[in-house]
Design an enzyme around this catalytic site. Structure first.
Site, PDB file in Angstrom:
ATOM      1  N   HIS A   1      -1.431   6.330   8.472  1.00  0.00           N
ATOM      2  CA  HIS A   1      -0.655   5.364   9.059  1.00  0.00           C
ATOM      3  C   HIS A   1       0.942   5.686   8.827  1.00  0.00           C
ATOM      4  O   HIS A   1       1.728   5.558   9.744  1.00  0.00           O
ATOM      5  CB  HIS A   1      -1.047   4.021   8.381  1.00  0.00           C
ATOM      6  CG  HIS A   1      -0.145   2.649   8.734  1.00  0.00           C
ATOM      7  ND1 HIS A   1      -0.694   1.754   9.698  1.00  0.00           N
ATOM      8  CD2 HIS A   1       0.817   2.395   7.986  1.00  0.00           C
ATOM      9  CE1 HIS A   1       0.143   0.901   9.759  1.00  0.00           C
ATOM     10  NE2 HIS A   1       1.098   1.246   8.725  1.00  0.00           N
ATOM     11  N   GLU A   2       1.113   5.953   7.545  1.00  0.00           N
ATOM     12  CA  GLU A   2       2.700   6.054   7.178  1.00  0.00           C
ATOM     13  C   GLU A   2       3.132   7.432   8.129  1.00  0.00           C
ATOM     14  O   GLU A   2       4.209   7.385   8.531  1.00  0.00           O
ATOM     15  CB  GLU A   2       2.835   6.214   5.761  1.00  0.00           C
ATOM     16  CG  GLU A   2       2.298   5.176   4.873  1.00  0.00           C
ATOM     17  CD  GLU A   2       2.614   3.859   5.270  1.00  0.00           C
ATOM     18  OE1 GLU A   2       3.776   3.719   6.069  1.00  0.00           O
ATOM     19  OE2 GLU A   2       1.722   2.663   5.187  1.00  0.00           O
TER      20      GLU A   2
ATOM     21  N   GLU B   1       6.750   4.253   4.864  1.00  0.00           N
ATOM     22  CA  GLU B   1       7.027   5.337   5.540  1.00  0.00           C
ATOM     23  C   GLU B   1       8.594   5.864   5.304  1.00  0.00           C
ATOM     24  O   GLU B   1       8.835   6.501   6.537  1.00  0.00           O
ATOM     25  CB  GLU B   1       6.686   4.947   7.037  1.00  0.00           C
ATOM     26  CG  GLU B   1       7.723   3.734   7.654  1.00  0.00           C
ATOM     27  CD  GLU B   1       7.201   2.468   7.578  1.00  0.00           C
ATOM     28  OE1 GLU B   1       6.656   1.970   6.763  1.00  0.00           O
ATOM     29  OE2 GLU B   1       7.777   1.479   8.351  1.00  0.00           O
TER      30      GLU B   1
ATOM     31  N   GLY C   1       0.890  -1.255   0.158  1.00  0.00           N
ATOM     32  CA  GLY C   1      -0.040   0.002   0.047  1.00  0.00           C
ATOM     33  C   GLY C   1       0.770   1.206  -0.036  1.00  0.00           C
ATOM     34  O   GLY C   1       0.719   2.196  -0.599  1.00  0.00           O
TER      35      GLY C   1
ATOM     36  N   GLU D   1       4.224  -1.918  13.622  1.00  0.00           N
ATOM     37  CA  GLU D   1       2.998  -2.112  12.494  1.00  0.00           C
ATOM     38  C   GLU D   1       1.795  -2.245  13.650  1.00  0.00           C
ATOM     39  O   GLU D   1       0.589  -1.561  13.290  1.00  0.00           O
ATOM     40  CB  GLU D   1       3.156  -3.398  11.806  1.00  0.00           C
ATOM     41  CG  GLU D   1       4.082  -3.044  10.546  1.00  0.00           C
ATOM     42  CD  GLU D   1       4.171  -1.759   9.790  1.00  0.00           C
ATOM     43  OE1 GLU D   1       2.852  -1.151   9.860  1.00  0.00           O
ATOM     44  OE2 GLU D   1       5.053  -1.429   9.022  1.00  0.00           O
TER      45      GLU D   1
HETATM   46  N1  BES Z   1       5.988  -0.511   6.536  1.00  0.00           N
HETATM   47  C1  BES Z   1       4.634  -0.712   5.511  1.00  0.00           C
HETATM   48  C2  BES Z   1       5.092  -1.159   4.218  1.00  0.00           C
HETATM   49  C3  BES Z   1       5.575  -2.169   3.866  1.00  0.00           C
HETATM   50  C4  BES Z   1       4.955  -3.548   3.772  1.00  0.00           C
HETATM   51  C5  BES Z   1       6.984  -2.713   3.761  1.00  0.00           C
HETATM   52  C6  BES Z   1       5.368  -4.773   3.521  1.00  0.00           C
HETATM   53  C7  BES Z   1       7.425  -3.738   3.496  1.00  0.00           C
HETATM   54  C8  BES Z   1       6.643  -4.901   3.366  1.00  0.00           C
HETATM   55  C9  BES Z   1       3.655   0.312   5.718  1.00  0.00           C
HETATM   56  O1  BES Z   1       3.881   1.018   6.960  1.00  0.00           O
HETATM   57  C10 BES Z   1       2.479  -0.325   5.885  1.00  0.00           C
HETATM   58  O2  BES Z   1       2.162  -1.146   6.965  1.00  0.00           O
HETATM   59  N2  BES Z   1       1.519  -0.255   4.904  1.00  0.00           N
HETATM   60  C11 BES Z   1       0.395  -1.006   4.708  1.00  0.00           C
HETATM   61  C12 BES Z   1      -0.762   0.006   4.712  1.00  0.00           C
HETATM   62  C13 BES Z   1      -1.099   0.197   6.114  1.00  0.00           C
HETATM   63  C14 BES Z   1      -2.225   1.209   6.252  1.00  0.00           C
HETATM   64  C15 BES Z   1      -1.493  -0.875   6.992  1.00  0.00           C
HETATM   65  C16 BES Z   1       0.447  -1.609   3.321  1.00  0.00           C
HETATM   66  O3  BES Z   1       1.423  -1.486   2.392  1.00  0.00           O
HETATM   67  O4  BES Z   1      -0.515  -2.822   2.946  1.00  0.00           O
HETATM   68 ZN    ZN Z   2       2.827   0.194   8.676  1.00  0.00          ZN
END
Ligand code: BES
Ligand code: ZN
Length: 856
Positions: free
Chosen positions: A298-299, A265, A262, A321
């Site tokens: 979130h980010e 950050e 999605g 997370e």
């Molecule tokens: N840090 C994650 C992005 C991420 C996801 C990095 C998987 C590496 C592998 C980011 O903060 C995140 O959690 N993104 C979610 C959306 C969020 C609103 C739950 C995502 O990408 O689904």
């Molecule tokens: Zn996250």
């Protein structure tokens, strides 16, 4: 398969070296990029003479220690390591290497999304860019210079503040960025492109000015305003609720089309899947608007929970997370309808996390081992992780929780820590003993609570029994400690008392005295604990009408519907009492989006989870029978609600307009089970006249499932209008892939040749193949064609993008719950996948877990 290695939490060792600073220079070209990486390194453990850096597919050009270029004898290059031999105590290491972002289809490290250079480094992408101690407990100060063609890449971005622009007379230019905050490599980011943007500003509570920019493909600038508004809302909320301010002069967000997840950050430079940035009323649904608000927040919230305080190792992922999801859920709850938010969050938890927790890939929110870390960005780590923080919040209370988060930030700022450190702060600041609570971090599976009630001589007694599932490998697990909010209601629905019980034993009794009549129990209010309540019989229709807790009222409506559908599945006839209770819901004068949720029947997934051996046919059949009956009985009422709330020309995004769209689309869906001419005409007209994507997509979906001829016309119109808007085309593919109609698989297969479809864009793969794999009816078709198609796609996509492939493998997690015939068909496909040459470790990890469970 020889290099498949399992990483264990218990093998964690502190780093032997620290990297005090990093100076990176990227020279971007059309065929390749050159990376110069200058690190100032110190030994922590003086006994170590070899510096072993993480590195994948290294094409080394030069290697220097201080002013000395190293000969071949001073280093070795293994599979995924660059080992530098005989290193001194403190030194400067300079590495020059070559990478090929243009060929990077995994979308990890530095890659191209269309014409834009961008990065994704969490969890272990940085090692694809340059050799490094690519682990979150190595934090360093980064300076980054990006050099590229002036015309093709006028915008050059990295983390932190822009400190220099290098303009030369030739066609190239450069920009230097400095990030003063030490950070792990997974938060590094770089973007280069010919981007459009919108800008705004924010002044923090302590008066610091922050420049805000959102970058996107040129032409999409006007779709960035909702994201910008959401960002400012998030900044203010974090100041008010957590006392956290932003800490750089600039906050950049970049939207790209090719992105595995999605959003990410990266410090001062978030990179987003464009689906979570771009929106206007013509192309985005109300759900998209809400999704953008929450992902942007979130980010942003990660800046404190993730970036300033980060994870010691990837087993601690829920530290950032789970906590950040809890924070974004609270944010959305404060800015929108809190009752709807809670129900939506619980729905998502049950549809995804409960399913995972009952599957062969079940794991604790803090896993003990992994093969590919990418597979552990799961709904367990995220959503169950958030529920665990929510329970801590409940146990501590609002005021103590704030004291505890203050202490957490104060104590661990600038460090890479563990969930133990977080729990220490929670309990230290509040005085609440959390030692028994810690189990939630280490056990898997969804706990059940068996509830029995009795009433004698004015005393109401609750007998509770914890039922704890075994681990995947069959080990027994211990009972939990958790808060359980409950209330007793009198015969008029008046609350006699509300209490938060503390559950800690296998068997427990709670008695309530002085009750003149038998009260009605309202249990697990607000879904306070992420558990399954099992109760012989409960007064669902009473709770549906009278419960003062908006969650339990919803829960009662769901439970009553489940009970009714399950009776139908057993051919026991339709419970008329339920029909009456549904009629009561229709008459309620309450928030319309909440009402829309109350009127929704339980999902196929919900019903499926309750079966020990899954058979989808009876579920669909019973659900259809109930829907048809409800629509027949209440046709007039439903139509009335529709007309009272349908304003085709309204495109407003205020809460009332959105809730009006929610309720009228809910009743239109309910009515559509009649499959009558007047209702399909209503859907057709809604499609033709409405000005919002919300209304169009619902109407289109109804037509697709009820009236093939109308559907064909509408789909053709939709395609012609939106074929150049990839985000909208995702909706088009999803509707077709989720369709109930005969021939869905054939249409999905054909759609892969559509000029809009692109296997390299994860959003498109997810909306076509991913959605099909979750279309139970067609994925599980009796001839096995659904399984075989998805298996083929997994094998094919695994070579392009392993992360995407292992996501698709998830569809097979239901394997051990299917009947023998389906299992036999699935097994052929699973074995075909796992014996594929050079299968990625991502897919291997998931498939091997699915296959093993059945061997025991
Ligand atoms: N840090 C994650 C992005 C991420 C996801 C990095 C998987 C590496 C592998 C980011 O903060 C995140 O959690 N993104 C979610 C959306 C969020 C609103 C739950 C995502 O990408 O689904
Ligand atoms: Zn996250």
């Amino acid at each position: 398969m020889s290099e498949i290695k399992t990483i264990h939490l218990k093998e964690y060792k502190k780093p032997a070296f620290s990297i005090e600073s990093v100076n990176l220079t990227f020279e971007l070209f059309e065929e390749y990029a050159l990376v110069s990486n200058i690190m100032s390194i110190k030994k922590i453990d003086e006994t170590q003479s070899i510096l072993s850096l993480d590195s994948i597919d290294l094409e080394l050009k030069e290697l220097w220690i201080n002013d000395l270029q190293l000969s071949d004898s001073r280093y070795t290059i293994e599979d995924e390591k660059l080992n530098v031999l005989n290193v001194p105590s403190a030194f400067t290491l300079k590495i020059i290497n070559k990478i090929y972002p243009q060929n990077n289809t995994e979308l990890e490290g530095l890659y191209k999304s269309g014409t834009i250079f961008c990065t994704q480094n969490e969890p272990e992408g940085f090692r694809c860019i340059t050799p490094y101690l690519d682990r979150p407990d190595v934090m360093s100060v980064f300076t980054t210079t990006v050099i590229a063609d002036k015309e093709l890449y006028p915008v050059l971005l990295s983390n932190g503040n822009k400190t220099q622009c290098h303009d030369s007379f030739d066609s190239r230019h450069g920009v230097t960025w400095e990030d003063p905050h030490p950070k792990p490599s997974y938060l590094f980011a770089l973007v280069a492109g010919d981007l459009g943007s919108i800008s705004d500003e924010y002044t923090t509570a302590s008066g610091e000015y922050v420049e805000l920019n959102i970058y996107c493909d040129k032409g999409n600038e006007s779709k960035c305003h909702h994201a910008m508004k959401s960002l400012k809302e998030a900044m203010l909320w974090d100041e008010e609720k957590y006392g956290r301010e932003y800490d750089l002069e600039i906050y950049n967000i970049v939207a790209v089309d090719s992105f595995n997840m999605g959003a990410m950050e990266n410090k001062g430079l978030n990179i987003f899947n464009s689906a979570y940035v771009l929106a206007d009323t013509d192309t985005a649904s109300d759900a998209n608007y809400m999704g953008i608000q929450s992902v942007i927040a979130h980010e942003y919230f990660h800046n404190w929970t993730g970036n300033r305080i980060t994870c010691r190792d990837w087993f601690q992922l829920t530290l950032k997370e789970g906590l950040t999801v809890f924070r974004d859920q609270c944010f959305s709850s404060d800015l929108n309808s809190s009752e709807v938010q809670r129900i939506e969050d619980v729905k998502a938890l049950r549809e995804r996390q409960f399913v995972e927790d009952a599957s062969p890939t079940a794991h604790p929110i803090q896993p003990k081992s992994y093969i590919s870390m990418n597979n552990f960005y799961t709904s367990t780590v995220y959503e169950k992780g958030a529920e665990v923080i929510r329970m801590i919040h409940t146990l501590l209370g609002e005021e103590n929780y704030r004291k505890a988060t203050d202490l957490y930030f104060e104590t661990f700022d600038g460090q890479a820590v563990t969930t133990e450190d977080f729990l220490w702060a929670m309990s230290e600041a509040s005085g609440v003993d959390l030692s028994a609570f810690k189990l939630w971090y280490h056990q898997s599976g969804t706990p059940k609570l068996e509830v029995k009630e009795s009433y004698n001589n004015g005393v109401f007694t609750l007998s509770l029994k914890q039922i704890i599932p075994d681990t995947v490998s069959g080990k027994t697990q211990q009972v939990y400690f958790y808060p359980l909010k409950m209330a007793l209601l009198d015969e008029n629905g008046i609350e006699l008392l509300e209490k938060t019980l503390l559950i800690s034993k296998e068997l427990e009794e709670f008695s309530f005295e002085g009750l003149s009549t038998k009260p009605t129990l309202s249990i697990n209010r607000d879904f306070c604990a992420p558990i399954i309540i099992e109760e012989e019989h409960s007064n669902f229709s009473f709770l549906m009408k009278h419960d003062t807790n908006s969650f339990v009222k919803y829960e009662a409506a769901q439970s009553f519907a489940i009970e009714t559908i399950e009776a139908l599945m057993r051919n026991e006839g339709l419970n008329e009492e339920y029909i009456e209770a549904y009629g009561h819901l229709l008459d309620l004068d309450i928030d319309l989006s909440y009402k829309a949720l109350l009127l929704e029947l339980p999902s196929v997934s919900t019903l499926m989870q309750r079966m020990s051996i899954v058979d989808f046919e009876p579920i669909y059949k019973a659900k259809e029978e109930l829907s048809l009956r409800l629509a027949t009985v209440f046709k007039e009422k439903l139509l009335n609600i529709y007309t009272q709330n349908h304003f085709a020309k309204s495109v407003e995004l205020d809460a009332l307009s959105m809730s009006q769209r929610a309720i009228k689309n809910r009743v239109l869906r309910a009515l559509s089970s009649l499959e009558s001419q007047d209702i399909t005409l209503l859907a057709k007209t809604q499609y033709e006249e409405s000005l919002t994507m919300t209304d169009r997509v619902v109407a289109l979906d109804i037509l697709e499932n009820t009236h093939p001829t109308f559907a064909q016309v509408a789909l053709r119109d939709f395609y012609a209008k939106y074929k150049n808007e990839t985000l909208v085309m995702n909706k088009y593919f999803s509707i077709l892939a989720a369709s109930d109609r005969e021939g869905t698989l054939q249409r999905v297969v054909a759609l892969q040749n559509d000029e809009v479809y692109d296997e390299k864009v994860p959003n498109l793969v997810r909306s076509l193949v991913g959605v099909f794999a979750r279309n139970y009816k067609h994925f599980h078709s009796k001839d096995g064609a659904g399984y075989s198609f998805v298996a083929n796609k997994i094998i094919e996509i695994d070579k392009i993008n392993p992360q995407m492939a292992s996501g698709l493998c998830g569809a097979f997690k239901i394997y051990n719950k299917m009947n023998d015939i389906s299992q036999t068909l699935m097994k052929v496909e699973l074995e075909r996948i796992i014996s594929t040459q050079e299968l990625s470790k991502n897919s291997f990890e998931i498939i091997s877990k699915i296959l093993k469970i059945n061997k025991k």
